[in-house]
Motif scaffolding. Structure first.
Motif, PDB file in Angstrom:
ATOM      1  N   SER A 187      50.067  47.672  42.481  1.00 40.86           N
ATOM      2  CA  SER A 187      49.444  46.413  42.899  1.00 40.86           C
ATOM      3  C   SER A 187      49.301  46.335  44.412  1.00 40.86           C
ATOM      4  O   SER A 187      48.284  45.853  44.928  1.00 40.86           O
ATOM      5  CB  SER A 187      50.278  45.225  42.400  1.00 40.86           C
ATOM      6  OG  SER A 187      50.384  45.252  40.996  1.00 40.86           O
ATOM      7  N   PHE A 188      50.298  46.800  45.131  1.00 39.95           N
ATOM      8  CA  PHE A 188      50.229  46.833  46.594  1.00 39.95           C
ATOM      9  C   PHE A 188      51.347  47.750  47.116  1.00 39.95           C
ATOM     10  O   PHE A 188      52.256  48.128  46.355  1.00 39.95           O
ATOM     11  CB  PHE A 188      50.362  45.424  47.194  1.00 39.95           C
ATOM     12  CG  PHE A 188      51.676  44.751  46.897  1.00 39.95           C
ATOM     13  CD1 PHE A 188      52.781  44.931  47.734  1.00 39.95           C
ATOM     14  CD2 PHE A 188      51.803  43.916  45.787  1.00 39.95           C
ATOM     15  CE1 PHE A 188      53.982  44.290  47.451  1.00 39.95           C
ATOM     16  CE2 PHE A 188      53.010  43.284  45.507  1.00 39.95           C
ATOM     17  CZ  PHE A 188      54.103  43.471  46.343  1.00 39.95           C
ATOM     18  N   VAL A 234      47.868  34.363  33.582  1.00 33.19           N
ATOM     19  CA  VAL A 234      48.109  33.946  32.199  1.00 33.19           C
ATOM     20  C   VAL A 234      49.587  33.645  32.009  1.00 33.19           C
ATOM     21  O   VAL A 234      50.462  34.168  32.707  1.00 33.19           O
ATOM     22  CB  VAL A 234      47.660  35.032  31.205  1.00 33.19           C
ATOM     23  CG1 VAL A 234      46.162  35.232  31.276  1.00 33.19           C
ATOM     24  CG2 VAL A 234      48.392  36.341  31.453  1.00 33.19           C
ATOM     25  N   ALA A 235      49.872  32.817  31.061  1.00 34.22           N
ATOM     26  CA  ALA A 235      51.262  32.484  30.769  1.00 34.22           C
ATOM     27  C   ALA A 235      51.953  33.666  30.093  1.00 34.22           C
ATOM     28  O   ALA A 235      51.343  34.479  29.422  1.00 34.22           O
ATOM     29  CB  ALA A 235      51.309  31.255  29.871  1.00 34.22           C
ATOM     30  N   GLY A 236      53.255  33.738  30.286  1.00 32.55           N
ATOM     31  CA  GLY A 236      54.039  34.811  29.664  1.00 32.55           C
ATOM     32  C   GLY A 236      54.979  35.495  30.654  1.00 32.55           C
ATOM     33  O   GLY A 236      55.217  35.009  31.759  1.00 32.55           O
ATOM     34  N   THR A 237      55.452  36.651  30.228  1.00 29.76           N
ATOM     35  CA  THR A 237      56.414  37.405  31.042  1.00 29.76           C
ATOM     36  C   THR A 237      55.696  38.407  31.930  1.00 29.76           C
ATOM     37  O   THR A 237      54.836  39.175  31.466  1.00 29.76           O
ATOM     38  CB  THR A 237      57.430  38.149  30.154  1.00 29.76           C
ATOM     39  OG1 THR A 237      58.110  37.196  29.331  1.00 29.76           O
ATOM     40  CG2 THR A 237      58.439  38.908  30.994  1.00 29.76           C
ATOM     41  N   LYS A 278      49.739  40.501  29.474  1.00 26.23           N
ATOM     42  CA  LYS A 278      48.724  41.229  28.689  1.00 26.23           C
ATOM     43  C   LYS A 278      48.652  42.708  29.101  1.00 26.23           C
ATOM     44  O   LYS A 278      47.697  43.402  28.800  1.00 26.23           O
ATOM     45  CB  LYS A 278      47.364  40.570  28.849  1.00 26.23           C
ATOM     46  CG  LYS A 278      47.302  39.181  28.229  1.00 26.23           C
ATOM     47  CD  LYS A 278      45.902  38.602  28.313  1.00 26.23           C
ATOM     48  CE  LYS A 278      45.826  37.230  27.629  1.00 26.23           C
ATOM     49  NZ  LYS A 278      44.459  36.657  27.682  1.00 26.23           N
ATOM     50  N   ASN A 279      49.688  43.150  29.840  1.00 26.38           N
ATOM     51  CA  ASN A 279      49.819  44.552  30.265  1.00 26.38           C
ATOM     52  C   ASN A 279      48.749  44.978  31.261  1.00 26.38           C
ATOM     53  O   ASN A 279      48.360  46.155  31.329  1.00 26.38           O
ATOM     54  CB  ASN A 279      49.804  45.497  29.058  1.00 26.38           C
ATOM     55  CG  ASN A 279      50.539  46.800  29.327  1.00 26.38           C
ATOM     56  OD1 ASN A 279      51.525  46.818  30.073  1.00 26.38           O
ATOM     57  ND2 ASN A 279      50.065  47.881  28.739  1.00 26.38           N
ATOM     58  N   ASN A 280      48.261  44.011  32.035  1.00 28.32           N
ATOM     59  CA  ASN A 280      47.301  44.315  33.091  1.00 28.32           C
ATOM     60  C   ASN A 280      48.030  44.438  34.424  1.00 28.32           C
ATOM     61  O   ASN A 280      48.909  43.629  34.747  1.00 28.32           O
ATOM     62  CB  ASN A 280      46.252  43.205  33.205  1.00 28.32           C
ATOM     63  CG  ASN A 280      45.401  43.096  31.959  1.00 28.32           C
ATOM     64  OD1 ASN A 280      44.908  44.103  31.446  1.00 28.32           O
ATOM     65  ND2 ASN A 280      45.233  41.863  31.459  1.00 28.32           N
TER      66      ASN A 280
END
Length: 291
Positions: A244-245, A268-271, A224-226
């Motif tokens: 992210s780190f 979430v599911a996805g790439t 979801k581009n988060n």
């Protein structure tokens, strides 16, 4: 008796007249001879005058030609040329003996020979100097080209060295885990069961790279581009990066394996996309899927 006296007187008168006639003839001859001598002297003087003027004109022509060459002696040559012109004017005004002018002419001719010799010497020196200057200019031009070529080569070499000294990040691996309360980690492919991601990558060995601590900024983006994880922002050269780190390793020019855990929830599911940055430069990327 009277006839004899008259005859004697007549003879005396004739004798006197004869003497006077002879004297007159002698005087006329002498006068004519003197006139011829004067004319001869005048003709000789005029011829000598023309000869002196001709020689002076040649001197002037020689100086004019030398002055036109515009050498370092031009001022001196002009001064001597003006002396010749001045003497020519005096000779033209003269009416008598020109022997005094001949003396001055000889002096000026000798001076001209000396100055012409000096001028020729200077011209030869100038020719040599011009040749040397041209040769030097050629050498300098070639040296400049060579230096420019070296600068270009050095610039290219510096770019090669800079490029070669950069560290290569490769073999990005990612795995999803379910971490139980006991600490046990169970690998999974399902998003709803995931509460931790393991991200690993390799820093290749490089002998010419600078050793020391290396910090990489890892960015993990879900379907979801988060951006996951810390979601901290940093700016490099005016460009903002949300990561992210971070992962800091001690690099000693040998291959290093890096592994970091990224805890989370509500995956979430996805790439998912993983990007690794060296400061503001993206050096490696990969992706994985969660069901």
């Amino acid at each position: 008796m009277e006839n004899k006296q008259s005859s004697s007187s007549l003879k005396a008168v004739i004798a006197v007249l004869a003497v006077l006639l002879v004297g007159s003839l002698v005087y006329i001859f002498k006068l004519s001879s003197d006139t011829d001598k004067v004319q001869t002297v005048l003709k000789t003087t005029e011829t000598e005058k023309e000869s002196v003027l001709k020689d002076l004109e040649q001197l002037k022509t020689t100086y004019d030609a030398a002055i036109a060459e515009n050498t370092s002696m031009s001022d001196e040559l002009i001064q001597e040329r003006d002396k010749v012109v001045s003497l020519m004017a005096e000779v033209k005004k003269s009416k008598g003996d020109v022997s005094a002018f001949k003396t001055q002419l000889n002096f000026l001719q000798n001076k001209m020979k000396a100055m012409m010799a000096e001028n020729e010497g200077l011209k030869k020196q100038n020719t040599v100097l011009t040749s040397q200057r041209d040769s030097t200019a050629v050498v300098l031009t070639e040296s400049k080209k060579f230096n420019e070529a070296l600068v270009g080569q050095n610039s290219e070499l510096a770019k090669v060295v800079e490029k070669g000294s950069k560290l290569t990040v490769l073999n990005i691996q990612s795995s999803a885990y379910k971490v139980r309360s006991s600490g046990k980690e169970i690998e999974t492919e399902k998003a709803r069961r995931t509460n931790m991601l393991k991200i690993s990558f390799t820093i290749a060995g490089n002998e010419i790279a600078q050793s020391g601590d290396k910090t990489y900024y890892v960015q993990v983006i879900d379907s979801k581009n988060n951006v996951l994880g810390e979601k901290k922002n940093i700016s490099f050269d005016g460009k903002d990066l949300t990561y992210s780190f971070t992962s800091t390793v001690k690099y000693e020019n040998k291959t290093v394996q890096v592994s970091e855990n990224l805890p989370g929830k509500d995956f979430v599911a996805g790439t998912y996309f993983i990007n690794v940055f060296d400061k503001g430069e993206l050096v490696s990327k990969s992706s994985f899927n969660l069901k």
